[in-house]
Enzyme design. Structure first.
Site, PDB file in Angstrom:
ATOM      1  N   THR A 174       0.808  -1.215   0.000  1.00 42.07           N
ATOM      2  CA  THR A 174       0.000   0.000   0.000  1.00 42.07           C
ATOM      3  C   THR A 174       0.845   1.270   0.000  1.00 42.07           C
ATOM      4  O   THR A 174       0.302   2.372   0.114  1.00 42.07           O
ATOM      5  CB  THR A 174      -0.968   0.031   1.203  1.00 42.07           C
ATOM      6  N   UNK A 175       2.153   1.109  -0.143  1.00 46.34           N
ATOM      7  CA  UNK A 175       3.034   2.266  -0.317  1.00 46.34           C
ATOM      8  C   UNK A 175       3.277   2.413  -1.819  1.00 46.34           C
ATOM      9  O   UNK A 175       4.107   1.682  -2.378  1.00 46.34           O
ATOM     10  CB  UNK A 175       4.347   2.062   0.424  1.00 46.34           C
ATOM     11  N   PRO A 176       2.562   3.309  -2.503  1.00 50.84           N
ATOM     12  CA  PRO A 176       2.650   3.389  -3.964  1.00 50.84           C
ATOM     13  C   PRO A 176       4.063   3.528  -4.525  1.00 50.84           C
ATOM     14  O   PRO A 176       4.406   2.829  -5.490  1.00 50.84           O
ATOM     15  CB  PRO A 176       1.779   4.606  -4.295  1.00 50.84           C
TER      16      PRO A 176
ATOM     17  N   PHE B 157       6.866   2.424  -3.320  1.00 49.19           N
ATOM     18  CA  PHE B 157       7.559   1.146  -3.156  1.00 49.19           C
ATOM     19  C   PHE B 157       7.161   0.181  -4.263  1.00 49.19           C
ATOM     20  O   PHE B 157       8.009  -0.456  -4.897  1.00 49.19           O
ATOM     21  CB  PHE B 157       7.236   0.550  -1.786  1.00 49.19           C
TER      22      PHE B 157
END
EC number: 1.21.99.3
Length: 252
Positions: free
Chosen positions: A129-131, A133
């Protein structure tokens, strides 16, 4: 005497946390007011920060993430990250924290188990959910393929940066905050669908890796012979595979 020192240390930690809470709360209040009074200017400022990071994911527009800044969930998530950074024990030139991790079959290991002789070990901390990454995973895979003859690579799946029930972004993957190791394993299996070019392991539910490496929301490290030789800045701005490339080039 030792108990007195522990008490003083504990009191100092509470003071640090209180100061962080105060200044972060002030930052959010001021940000909220400025967003209300000068929405266009604030949008330009926030957009410029992402442009500086070098991450231009075409799937994400300002409308997907900008309005989430300076909200209660923003405050809570950033506070958790900043408090966790107080536990940071990973410093260049010093011994790397030998924290526990769990592989995808459920077996417990430690970071040092992945060190092989004098070969550098690249650690990439992040979550689906870390775009940035996920967006830069292809770039990270290129690193693995280019340098796997001289270095080893490991992705450590940590707590969600933007869980669906926490500081959520629009147009993002719907993964809730991990309540159990099975939740984290399910999220890591979603990452496996993106075909990472190196092994993936999980931080334990105590989040010890995240704490000792100050890894949230994403971060890069290089270890060698038990010591840290590179510590990237905190993501998303500081997650830069190109810096890892520069370090490894010198190891050829």
């Amino acid at each position: 005497m030792e108990s007195l020192l522990q008490t003083i240390k504990l009191m100092l930690r509470y003071i640090q946390k209180a100061l962080i809470l105060f200044f972060l709360f002030l930052y959010v209040v001021v940000g909220k007011v400025l967003m209300f009074l000068f929405p266009q200017t604030m949008a330009s400022v926030l957009k410029s920060r992402f442009e500086i990071s070098g991450v231009h994911d075409p799937k994400f527009q300002y409308e997907d993430w900008g309005p989430t800044f300076f909200t209660y969930k923003f405050l809570r998530s950033v506070l958790e990250i900043m408090w966790m950074r107080l536990e940071d024990e990973a410093f260049v030139g010093h011994s790397a924290p030998n924290t526990p991790v769990v592989d995808l079959s459920g077996e417990l290991h430690h970071i040092w188990d992945y060190l092989q002789g004098t070969r550098p070990l690249v650690l990439s901390f992040g979550s689906c959910t870390u775009p940035p990454f996920l967006f830069r995973l292809g770039e990270f895979n290129k690193l693995v393929n280019e340098f796997n003859s001289i270095a080893d690579f490991l992705i450590i799946y940590i707590d969600e940066a933007h869980a669906a029930d926490e500081w959520a972004l629009k147009n993002n993957l719907h993964i809730k905050k991990h309540r159990s190791l099975q939740d984290r394993l399910a999220a890591a299996k979603r990452l496996m669908e993106e075909s990472p070019s190196c092994p993936v392991v999980l931080d334990t539910m105590s989040n010890l890796c995240s704490a000792k490496y100050a890894a949230l929301p994403e971060r890069l490290y290089i270890l060698q012979e038990g010591k840290i030789i590179y510590k990237g800045k905190m993501g998303p701005w500081g997650y830069k595979p190109e810096e890892v490339c520069s370090v490894l080039e010198k190891k050829k």
